[in-house]
Write an enzyme that holds these catalytic residues in place. Sequence first.
Site, short mmCIF file in Angstrom:
data_model
loop_
_atom_site.label_atom_id
_atom_site.label_comp_id
_atom_site.label_asym_id
_atom_site.label_seq_id
_atom_site.Cartn_x
_atom_site.Cartn_y
_atom_site.Cartn_z
N ARG A 38 -6.19 20.10 -33.23
CA ARG A 38 -5.14 20.75 -34.03
C ARG A 38 -4.87 22.17 -33.51
O ARG A 38 -3.86 22.42 -32.85
CB ARG A 38 -5.55 20.78 -35.51
CG ARG A 38 -4.40 21.13 -36.47
CD ARG A 38 -4.08 22.60 -36.60
NE ARG A 38 -5.22 23.42 -36.98
CZ ARG A 38 -5.17 24.75 -37.01
NH1 ARG A 38 -4.08 25.41 -36.65
NH2 ARG A 38 -6.25 25.46 -37.36
N ASP A 39 -5.78 23.08 -33.72
CA ASP A 39 -5.58 24.47 -33.33
C ASP A 39 -5.45 24.60 -31.81
O ASP A 39 -4.68 25.41 -31.31
CB ASP A 39 -6.76 25.31 -33.84
CG ASP A 39 -6.52 26.80 -33.71
OD1 ASP A 39 -5.38 27.20 -33.46
OD2 ASP A 39 -7.48 27.57 -33.86
N HIS A 230 -14.84 31.93 -36.55
CA HIS A 230 -13.77 31.36 -35.74
C HIS A 230 -13.28 32.43 -34.78
O HIS A 230 -12.48 33.30 -35.15
CB HIS A 230 -12.63 30.88 -36.66
CG HIS A 230 -11.50 30.21 -35.96
ND1 HIS A 230 -11.17 28.89 -36.18
CD2 HIS A 230 -10.59 30.66 -35.06
CE1 HIS A 230 -10.12 28.57 -35.45
NE2 HIS A 230 -9.74 29.64 -34.75
N HIS A 232 -11.60 33.76 -31.09
CA HIS A 232 -10.84 33.54 -29.87
C HIS A 232 -11.44 34.43 -28.78
O HIS A 232 -12.01 35.48 -29.06
CB HIS A 232 -9.36 33.84 -30.10
CG HIS A 232 -8.66 32.80 -30.90
ND1 HIS A 232 -7.54 32.13 -30.47
CD2 HIS A 232 -8.94 32.29 -32.13
CE1 HIS A 232 -7.15 31.26 -31.38
NE2 HIS A 232 -7.99 31.33 -32.42
N CYS A 263 -1.95 31.25 -30.19
CA CYS A 263 -1.16 31.27 -31.42
C CYS A 263 0.27 31.65 -31.07
O CYS A 263 0.51 32.66 -30.39
CB CYS A 263 -1.74 32.28 -32.41
SG CYS A 263 -0.79 32.38 -33.94
N ASN A 272 -9.39 29.46 -28.08
CA ASN A 272 -10.58 29.58 -28.90
C ASN A 272 -11.83 29.58 -28.04
O ASN A 272 -11.81 29.24 -26.86
CB ASN A 272 -10.67 28.37 -29.85
CG ASN A 272 -9.59 28.38 -30.90
OD1 ASN A 272 -9.77 28.92 -31.98
ND2 ASN A 272 -8.47 27.76 -30.60
#
Length: 338
Positions: A38-39, A230, A232, A263, A272
Site C-alpha cells: 500500500r504505502d 514508521h 522514511h 509521498c 520507507n
Amino acid sequence: MNNVTKTCVLNILRSNNFLQRSLSTVAPEIRIYEVGPRDGLQNESKFVPTDIKVELISKIVAAGIKNVESASFVSPKWVKQMSDSVDVMKNIQRVPGVNYPVLVPNLKGYETAKQCNVEEIAIFPAGSEGFSQKNLNCSVEEGLKRFKQVADEAVRDGLRVRGYISCVVGCPYDGPIHPKNIAKITEQLIAMGCYEVSLGDTIGVGTAGSVRRLLHEVLTVAKPEQLALHFHDTYGQGLSNLLAGLEFGIKTVDSSISGLGGCPYARGASGNLATEDLVYFLYGLGVNTDVDLVKIIEAGRYISNFLGKPTESKVNRVISDRFTNYRDIVKLASCNCS
C-alpha cells in the site's frame, strides 16, 4: 599508552556501556508491519496490475510476515495506483493468522472496505496543518472529526482500528513539529478506539535526538505497546531512528519491501525503511522476527524487477545468491562464526 589513547579507549568503553544499557530495553520480539503493497506502491508512476500486487503479498506472507497492509480505499482520482483495491482484497489467498489491513479515508471508503471482508482498517490524520490541507484537504481538527466517524463505525462493527500520524517530526510545509502536538493527536486516536498509533516521519528528517524527544512526550499519553514506529529513510537515518525508538520498549515497526515508498504530497521524501534492512538489523540485535530473510529478499527482487528499477534495500543489493539459508544470514548479521 598516552593520554590521547587513554581518552579514546575510555570513550569507546563508555559508548559500549551506553549501547548495552540501551539494548537491554529493546523487546525480545518485534512485530513487523509491512506497508509495501500500500504505502510502498502508492507513489509509483508505473501501474502495478492486480495479479502482481496479489503475488507480492503472497511472497511477503510466505516469508513469515504476519501483518501486511494490502490496499487503500481512497479515491482513484487521487491515487490511481490503488484503484484496484477491491480486486486485490478479493483475490489474495488469506492465510490463517495473517492480518491484511487496509487504509480508509472516510465513511465511503469504509463501506467499500467492509464489502471486502476486512478485519482491520487504518485511519491517517496529519501532525501538521500544512500537510493536512495537502493530503486531506482539511484542517487537522476537521480530519480528526472525519476519522472519528470512521472509527466509531468500525468499532461498532467489531473491526480493529489502527491510527497513523504523518509528519511527526517535520513537515514539508510547516517545518519542525512540536512533540506536544503529536502527543495530543495520539491521545485523541487512542480515545477513538485505535489499538495502536503509528508515528510516521513522513519526510525522513528525524534524528535519534528528535525521535527521543518525540517519544518522551508521546509516552506521557500512551504506553509503548500502543505505539509503532514508521520511518522514511530520506536522510539515511531510518535505522538509527529506529534504535532510538526501540530503546523505549516499542514493539511494532512499519517497513516496506525493497524500501518502496514516498509521498505525493511531500516533495523529496524517499522510501520507507526497507523490510530487508530491518530484518537484518534485528537479526544482529538478537531479536526474534520469525521472518526468513532469503524469502523476503526474493519478494523485494520480485517487485523491483517488475518496476524496472534497483531495490532501495542495501541488504538486498549486497546479499549474494550463495546465501540460500536464512540461518547463514543470521550468522552474518550477528558476526557469529560458530
